[in-house]
Scaffold this motif. Sequence first.
Motif, mmCIF file in Angstrom:
data_model
loop_
_atom_site.group_PDB
_atom_site.id
_atom_site.type_symbol
_atom_site.label_atom_id
_atom_site.label_comp_id
_atom_site.label_asym_id
_atom_site.label_seq_id
_atom_site.Cartn_x
_atom_site.Cartn_y
_atom_site.Cartn_z
ATOM 1 N N VAL A 48 0.839 -1.204 0.000
ATOM 2 C CA VAL A 48 0.000 0.000 0.000
ATOM 3 C C VAL A 48 0.872 1.252 0.000
ATOM 4 C CG1 VAL A 48 -1.655 1.347 1.357
ATOM 5 C CG2 VAL A 48 -1.979 -1.116 1.085
ATOM 6 N N VAL A 49 1.922 1.253 0.811
ATOM 7 C CA VAL A 49 2.827 2.410 0.849
ATOM 8 C C VAL A 49 3.479 2.626 -0.517
ATOM 9 C CG1 VAL A 49 4.975 3.282 1.837
ATOM 10 C CG2 VAL A 49 3.246 2.255 3.324
ATOM 11 N N LEU A 50 3.932 1.554 -1.138
ATOM 12 C CA LEU A 50 4.550 1.675 -2.465
ATOM 13 C C LEU A 50 3.538 2.156 -3.503
ATOM 14 C CD1 LEU A 50 6.750 -1.560 -2.510
ATOM 15 C CD2 LEU A 50 7.503 0.808 -2.150
ATOM 16 N N ALA A 51 2.310 1.669 -3.406
ATOM 17 C CA ALA A 51 1.268 2.130 -4.328
ATOM 18 C C ALA A 51 0.951 3.600 -4.106
ATOM 19 C CB ALA A 51 0.006 1.283 -4.155
ATOM 20 N N ASN A 62 -3.476 7.162 4.252
ATOM 21 C CA ASN A 62 -4.714 6.412 4.090
ATOM 22 C C ASN A 62 -4.763 5.165 4.966
ATOM 23 O OD1 ASN A 62 -2.845 4.952 2.657
ATOM 24 N ND2 ASN A 62 -4.030 4.805 0.773
ATOM 25 N N LEU A 63 -3.624 4.713 5.473
ATOM 26 C CA LEU A 63 -3.648 3.611 6.430
ATOM 27 C C LEU A 63 -4.281 4.052 7.753
ATOM 28 C CD1 LEU A 63 -0.109 2.021 5.919
ATOM 29 C CD2 LEU A 63 -2.308 1.093 5.171
ATOM 30 N N ALA A 64 -4.037 5.286 8.140
ATOM 31 C CA ALA A 64 -4.510 5.770 9.434
ATOM 32 C C ALA A 64 -5.791 6.580 9.350
ATOM 33 C CB ALA A 64 -3.422 6.617 10.106
ATOM 34 N N HIS A 65 -6.108 7.144 8.175
ATOM 35 C CA HIS A 65 -7.215 8.109 8.111
ATOM 36 C C HIS A 65 -8.236 7.807 7.019
ATOM 37 C CE1 HIS A 65 -5.109 10.697 10.985
ATOM 38 N NE2 HIS A 65 -4.015 10.503 10.275
ATOM 39 N N ALA A 66 -8.252 6.608 6.493
ATOM 40 C CA ALA A 66 -9.190 6.291 5.414
ATOM 41 C C ALA A 66 -10.611 6.158 5.952
ATOM 42 C CB ALA A 66 -8.775 4.984 4.734
ATOM 43 N N TRP A 67 -11.554 6.789 5.291
ATOM 44 C CA TRP A 67 -12.988 6.618 5.507
ATOM 45 C C TRP A 67 -13.361 6.682 6.989
ATOM 46 C CZ3 TRP A 67 -15.827 7.177 1.258
ATOM 47 C CH2 TRP A 67 -15.231 6.925 0.017
ATOM 48 N N ASP A 68 -13.831 5.578 7.551
ATOM 49 C CA ASP A 68 -14.345 5.595 8.926
ATOM 50 C C ASP A 68 -13.269 5.881 9.961
ATOM 51 O OD1 ASP A 68 -16.719 4.908 7.765
ATOM 52 O OD2 ASP A 68 -16.782 2.861 8.536
ATOM 53 N N ALA A 69 -12.008 5.668 9.621
ATOM 54 C CA ALA A 69 -10.936 5.839 10.601
ATOM 55 C C ALA A 69 -10.924 7.245 11.171
ATOM 56 C CB ALA A 69 -9.586 5.513 9.955
ATOM 57 N N PHE A 293 -14.957 -2.320 -10.832
ATOM 58 C CA PHE A 293 -14.355 -3.594 -10.467
ATOM 59 C C PHE A 293 -14.575 -3.923 -8.995
ATOM 60 C CE2 PHE A 293 -10.536 -5.581 -8.590
ATOM 61 C CZ PHE A 293 -10.659 -6.848 -9.133
ATOM 62 N N VAL A 294 -14.471 -2.920 -8.120
ATOM 63 C CA VAL A 294 -14.610 -3.173 -6.690
ATOM 64 C C VAL A 294 -15.988 -3.736 -6.368
ATOM 65 C CG1 VAL A 294 -14.726 -2.064 -4.419
ATOM 66 C CG2 VAL A 294 -12.883 -1.489 -5.991
ATOM 67 N N TYR A 295 -17.026 -3.227 -7.018
ATOM 68 C CA TYR A 295 -18.386 -3.695 -6.736
ATOM 69 C C TYR A 295 -18.591 -5.112 -7.250
ATOM 70 C CZ TYR A 295 -19.331 1.083 -5.400
ATOM 71 O OH TYR A 295 -19.299 2.300 -4.764
ATOM 72 N N ALA A 296 -18.053 -5.415 -8.420
ATOM 73 C CA ALA A 296 -18.143 -6.786 -8.927
ATOM 74 C C ALA A 296 -17.387 -7.750 -8.017
ATOM 75 C CB ALA A 296 -17.600 -6.848 -10.351
ATOM 76 N N ALA A 297 -16.215 -7.336 -7.565
ATOM 77 C CA ALA A 297 -15.435 -8.177 -6.655
ATOM 78 C C ALA A 297 -16.175 -8.374 -5.336
ATOM 79 C CB ALA A 297 -14.064 -7.546 -6.411
ATOM 80 N N PHE A 385 -5.088 -6.553 -4.429
ATOM 81 C CA PHE A 385 -6.435 -6.024 -4.246
ATOM 82 C C PHE A 385 -6.452 -4.993 -3.117
ATOM 83 C CE2 PHE A 385 -10.760 -6.117 -2.488
ATOM 84 C CZ PHE A 385 -11.496 -5.865 -3.640
ATOM 85 N N GLY A 386 -5.731 -5.275 -2.042
ATOM 86 C CA GLY A 386 -5.663 -4.313 -0.943
ATOM 87 C C GLY A 386 -5.076 -2.985 -1.370
ATOM 88 N N ALA A 387 -3.989 -3.040 -2.149
ATOM 89 C CA ALA A 387 -3.388 -1.801 -2.638
ATOM 90 C C ALA A 387 -4.327 -1.069 -3.580
ATOM 91 C CB ALA A 387 -2.071 -2.122 -3.348
ATOM 92 N N TYR A 388 -5.068 -1.817 -4.389
ATOM 93 C CA TYR A 388 -5.996 -1.192 -5.333
ATOM 94 C C TYR A 388 -7.110 -0.444 -4.612
ATOM 95 C CZ TYR A 388 -9.468 -0.715 -9.038
ATOM 96 O OH TYR A 388 -10.398 -0.211 -9.927
ATOM 97 N N VAL A 389 -7.740 -1.089 -3.643
ATOM 98 C CA VAL A 389 -8.867 -0.423 -2.970
ATOM 99 C C VAL A 389 -8.393 0.737 -2.104
ATOM 100 C CG1 VAL A 389 -10.317 -2.489 -3.002
ATOM 101 C CG2 VAL A 389 -8.843 -2.058 -1.032
ATOM 102 N N MET A 390 -7.131 0.704 -1.673
ATOM 103 C CA MET A 390 -6.623 1.775 -0.821
ATOM 104 C C MET A 390 -6.129 2.974 -1.616
ATOM 105 S SD MET A 390 -7.056 0.941 2.338
ATOM 106 C CE MET A 390 -6.008 2.173 3.101
ATOM 107 N N THR A 391 -5.669 2.761 -2.841
ATOM 108 C CA THR A 391 -5.000 3.843 -3.540
ATOM 109 C C THR A 391 -5.674 4.253 -4.866
ATOM 110 O OG1 THR A 391 -3.516 2.299 -4.685
ATOM 111 C CG2 THR A 391 -2.773 3.202 -2.585
ATOM 112 N N VAL A 392 -6.431 3.348 -5.469
ATOM 113 C CA VAL A 392 -7.006 3.628 -6.781
ATOM 114 C C VAL A 392 -8.527 3.757 -6.726
ATOM 115 C CG1 VAL A 392 -7.254 2.810 -9.159
ATOM 116 C CG2 VAL A 392 -5.096 2.443 -7.924
ATOM 117 N N ALA A 393 -9.169 2.750 -6.168
ATOM 118 C CA ALA A 393 -10.639 2.747 -6.138
ATOM 119 C C ALA A 393 -11.151 3.842 -5.212
ATOM 120 C CB ALA A 393 -11.131 1.386 -5.646
ATOM 121 N N ARG A 394 -12.297 4.392 -5.556
ATOM 122 C CA ARG A 394 -12.920 5.427 -4.738
ATOM 123 C C ARG A 394 -14.120 4.912 -3.956
ATOM 124 N NH1 ARG A 394 -12.828 10.845 -8.626
ATOM 125 N NH2 ARG A 394 -10.552 10.875 -8.943
#
Length: 397
Positions: A48-51, A62-69, A293-297, A385-394
């Motif tokens: 995730v950090v590299l992404a 985004n590890l510490a402050h994403a969405w509900d965090a 993609f996230v919703y299909a997954a 997938f974890g890196a994608y949802v954290m850095t690309v998907a909205r």
Amino acid sequence: MSTSSVPRSGPVAPSRPARLPSLGRTPSGLGAALAFFVAVRLAGATVVVLANRATGHPLLRNLAHAWDARWYQHIAAYGYGDLIEITRHGGVQADWAFFPLYPGLIRALTTVLPLTPGKAALLLAGVAAVVAAWGVYRVGDLVYGRGVATALVVLWAVLPQSVELTIAYTESLFSALAAWSLYSVLRGRWLWAGGLAALAGLSRPSGFAVAAAVVVAGAHEAVRRRGRVSPRLWVGCLTAPVGWLGYILWVGHRTGDLLGGYFGVQQAWNSRFDFGRGSLLFVKGLLVRGGGFVYAAALVMVVAGVLLFCLLCLDRAPLVLVVFAGVLVLVVVGGSGSFASKPRFLLPAFTLLIPLARALVRSWRLRPAQAVLVVGALTAVSLLFGAYVMTVARAPL
């Protein structure tokens, strides 16, 4: 499912599925399981950090402050009733929707250590994730043996949605409390089971799944023994729902609607139990209009969860494990809200992985190279997938 959820005598649960034969080459042991779990989750955070670096985002934010965090950390810093948001449809989203245990622990940690709320939240989530993996192992070892227990931790670590165990969310804390409460039921330690279930009920709205599992298992044991049970069983069962009910009633008191206040707060977040209507509308829209993609997954993962629950029932797993998983599956399928978040709600339901863990152990005995290949592929999918949802998907996590 088995007809008993606690042992008649001794430390091991009765009427359990027979242990698989001892597999000399099967990697087993708590140390190996936890080492793999920690390595995979650290790798997930690193990816995730590299992404983030590749996409120009702050490396760790985004590890510490994403969405509900950020809601949890705001509650930790300022208490309840200090933060609301107005949606574009005019809904008023209040911080009362978030249960108090995690922000309370963040507040306690920042009081005694020189940490920011974000760092404290990540530290708590990381430690809780390891404690949860330990509990997952102990449950698997008690019922099925060390090989299956190790496989269970491995599979839980590499779930596509397991990135939520790495960020400042409540899933790791809830999973830890749930796993050890279920373990306590299987060992007949009812006071521990009830106390941990009460804490789980203070951690997430779905915390009542643990209380339901404890109460149903306790009721079954009382019937099986014709009421000749220890008073500790009754105390544990009565204690189990106290945390969840207590917070629901507290919010109801604060809002002026004792029984319905919390659920009114949740409706502003489009979160309610609608018996699957929202899920069906989502699937229809996805099939007709398509989607990201996230919703299909997410749909694939939810369907997989339902199928795994069916396999868990056919596997004759102990009653307490089946009830816990069943309630979480019911909440996910029958509840409304963002479908992208539903796999996260299934993440604590580690008992769904028991049939796959048993199959993985059998595969290791017969074709170890194939078992390694499967685990390696699942690990790669989980990290990417974890890196994608954290850095690309909205889509919201």
